[in-house]
Design a protein around this motif. Structure first.
Motif, PDB file in Angstrom:
ATOM      1  N   ILE A  13       0.858  -1.180   0.000  1.00 35.94           N
ATOM      2  CA  ILE A  13       0.000   0.000   0.000  1.00 35.94           C
ATOM      3  C   ILE A  13       0.894   1.230   0.000  1.00 35.94           C
ATOM      4  O   ILE A  13       1.742   1.384   0.874  1.00 35.94           O
ATOM      5  CB  ILE A  13      -0.954   0.003   1.207  1.00 35.94           C
ATOM      6  CG1 ILE A  13      -1.916  -1.189   1.129  1.00 35.94           C
ATOM      7  CG2 ILE A  13      -1.726   1.325   1.279  1.00 35.94           C
ATOM      8  CD1 ILE A  13      -2.837  -1.346   2.318  1.00 35.94           C
ATOM      9  N   THR A  15      -0.523   4.529  -0.850  1.00 36.56           N
ATOM     10  CA  THR A  15      -1.342   5.672  -0.472  1.00 36.56           C
ATOM     11  C   THR A  15      -2.470   5.159   0.407  1.00 36.56           C
ATOM     12  O   THR A  15      -3.206   4.253   0.021  1.00 36.56           O
ATOM     13  CB  THR A  15      -1.947   6.373  -1.710  1.00 36.56           C
ATOM     14  OG1 THR A  15      -0.896   6.787  -2.564  1.00 36.56           O
ATOM     15  CG2 THR A  15      -2.779   7.580  -1.295  1.00 36.56           C
ATOM     16  N   CYS A  16      -2.573   5.731   1.592  1.00 34.55           N
ATOM     17  CA  CYS A  16      -3.615   5.321   2.531  1.00 34.55           C
ATOM     18  C   CYS A  16      -4.299   6.569   3.057  1.00 34.55           C
ATOM     19  O   CYS A  16      -3.631   7.549   3.381  1.00 34.55           O
ATOM     20  CB  CYS A  16      -2.981   4.539   3.680  1.00 34.55           C
ATOM     21  SG  CYS A  16      -4.175   3.692   4.707  1.00 34.55           S
ATOM     22  N   PRO A  37     -11.416   3.281  -2.347  1.00 38.58           N
ATOM     23  CA  PRO A  37     -11.106   4.126  -3.503  1.00 38.58           C
ATOM     24  C   PRO A  37     -10.058   5.211  -3.226  1.00 38.58           C
ATOM     25  O   PRO A  37      -9.480   5.770  -4.157  1.00 38.58           O
ATOM     26  CB  PRO A  37     -12.450   4.758  -3.873  1.00 38.58           C
ATOM     27  CG  PRO A  37     -13.476   3.879  -3.272  1.00 38.58           C
ATOM     28  CD  PRO A  37     -12.846   3.308  -2.036  1.00 38.58           C
ATOM     29  N   ALA A  39      -7.298   4.644  -1.502  1.00 34.42           N
ATOM     30  CA  ALA A  39      -6.002   3.979  -1.298  1.00 34.42           C
ATOM     31  C   ALA A  39      -5.419   3.549  -2.643  1.00 34.42           C
ATOM     32  O   ALA A  39      -6.133   3.402  -3.630  1.00 34.42           O
ATOM     33  CB  ALA A  39      -6.178   2.763  -0.394  1.00 34.42           C
ATOM     34  N   ALA A  40      -4.108   3.337  -2.668  1.00 36.33           N
ATOM     35  CA  ALA A  40      -3.424   2.853  -3.868  1.00 36.33           C
ATOM     36  C   ALA A  40      -2.333   1.877  -3.453  1.00 36.33           C
ATOM     37  O   ALA A  40      -1.774   1.974  -2.361  1.00 36.33           O
ATOM     38  CB  ALA A  40      -2.813   4.009  -4.648  1.00 36.33           C
ATOM     39  N   ALA A  41      -2.056   0.912  -4.331  1.00 38.72           N
ATOM     40  CA  ALA A  41      -1.024  -0.094  -4.044  1.00 38.72           C
ATOM     41  C   ALA A  41      -0.222  -0.392  -5.301  1.00 38.72           C
ATOM     42  O   ALA A  41      -0.684  -0.163  -6.425  1.00 38.72           O
ATOM     43  CB  ALA A  41      -1.673  -1.377  -3.525  1.00 38.72           C
ATOM     44  N   THR A  42       0.981  -0.901  -5.091  1.00 36.22           N
ATOM     45  CA  THR A  42       1.820  -1.362  -6.193  1.00 36.22           C
ATOM     46  C   THR A  42       2.127  -2.837  -5.974  1.00 36.22           C
ATOM     47  O   THR A  42       2.066  -3.334  -4.854  1.00 36.22           O
ATOM     48  CB  THR A  42       3.144  -0.581  -6.278  1.00 36.22           C
ATOM     49  OG1 THR A  42       3.869  -0.753  -5.055  1.00 36.22           O
ATOM     50  CG2 THR A  42       2.904   0.901  -6.515  1.00 36.22           C
ATOM     51  N   ASP A  43       2.471  -3.511  -7.066  1.00 36.69           N
ATOM     52  CA  ASP A  43       2.798  -4.930  -6.988  1.00 36.69           C
ATOM     53  C   ASP A  43       3.877  -5.229  -8.014  1.00 36.69           C
ATOM     54  O   ASP A  43       3.984  -4.547  -9.038  1.00 36.69           O
ATOM     55  CB  ASP A  43       1.555  -5.781  -7.236  1.00 36.69           C
ATOM     56  CG  ASP A  43       1.769  -7.246  -6.881  1.00 36.69           C
ATOM     57  OD1 ASP A  43       2.587  -7.516  -5.983  1.00 36.69           O
ATOM     58  OD2 ASP A  43       1.127  -8.096  -7.487  1.00 36.69           O
ATOM     59  N   TRP A  51      -8.962  -5.801  -2.769  1.00 38.28           N
ATOM     60  CA  TRP A  51      -8.945  -4.999  -1.552  1.00 38.28           C
ATOM     61  C   TRP A  51     -10.018  -5.471  -0.581  1.00 38.28           C
ATOM     62  O   TRP A  51     -11.074  -5.946  -0.981  1.00 38.28           O
ATOM     63  CB  TRP A  51      -9.232  -3.534  -1.889  1.00 38.28           C
ATOM     64  CG  TRP A  51      -8.104  -2.829  -2.566  1.00 38.28           C
ATOM     65  CD1 TRP A  51      -7.852  -2.797  -3.911  1.00 38.28           C
ATOM     66  CD2 TRP A  51      -7.081  -2.069  -1.956  1.00 38.28           C
ATOM     67  NE1 TRP A  51      -6.726  -2.051  -4.169  1.00 38.28           N
ATOM     68  CE2 TRP A  51      -6.237  -1.587  -2.972  1.00 38.28           C
ATOM     69  CE3 TRP A  51      -6.797  -1.736  -0.636  1.00 38.28           C
ATOM     70  CZ2 TRP A  51      -5.132  -0.791  -2.722  1.00 38.28           C
ATOM     71  CZ3 TRP A  51      -5.688  -0.941  -0.393  1.00 38.28           C
ATOM     72  CH2 TRP A  51      -4.868  -0.476  -1.410  1.00 38.28           C
ATOM     73  N   VAL A  72      -4.696  -5.443   1.000  1.00 34.34           N
ATOM     74  CA  VAL A  72      -4.659  -5.683  -0.445  1.00 34.34           C
ATOM     75  C   VAL A  72      -3.929  -6.995  -0.696  1.00 34.34           C
ATOM     76  O   VAL A  72      -2.945  -7.310  -0.033  1.00 34.34           O
ATOM     77  CB  VAL A  72      -3.993  -4.508  -1.193  1.00 34.34           C
ATOM     78  CG1 VAL A  72      -2.549  -4.311  -0.791  1.00 34.34           C
ATOM     79  CG2 VAL A  72      -4.132  -4.677  -2.694  1.00 34.34           C
TER      80      VAL A  72
END
Length: 75
Positions: A13, A15-16, A37, A39-43, A51, A72
């Motif tokens: 995560i 952005t929270c 909506p 929040a943002a995550a990278t993988d 989520w 996530v």
């Protein structure tokens, strides 16, 4: 020879949403908003991320401080 390829790196995560204050209704409760909506995550792998939020959006809570947990997961 058998080769199994797996994704062992969990998404992160990045952005929270921050702390949030909501006005209570006449019954001194408020519905937990949907924070996913915001929040943002990278993988490391492409593909859909799943989520979850606890307590789920729409849950009625009484006035006071409440912890909302976002998680996530990748496929």
């Amino acid at each position: 020879i058998s080769v199994q390829v797996g994704d062992i790196v969990a998404p992160t995560i990045v952005t929270c949403p921050g702390s949030n204050t909501r006005p209570v209704s006449d019954g001194c409760t408020v519905s937990v908003p949907d924070f996913v909506p915001l929040a943002a995550a990278t993988d490391n792998c492409t593909g859909a991320l799943t989520w979850s939020q606890s307590p789920v959006a729409g849950t009625a809570v009484y006035k006071g401080d409440h912890l909302v947990t976002l998680r996530v997961m990748d496929a």
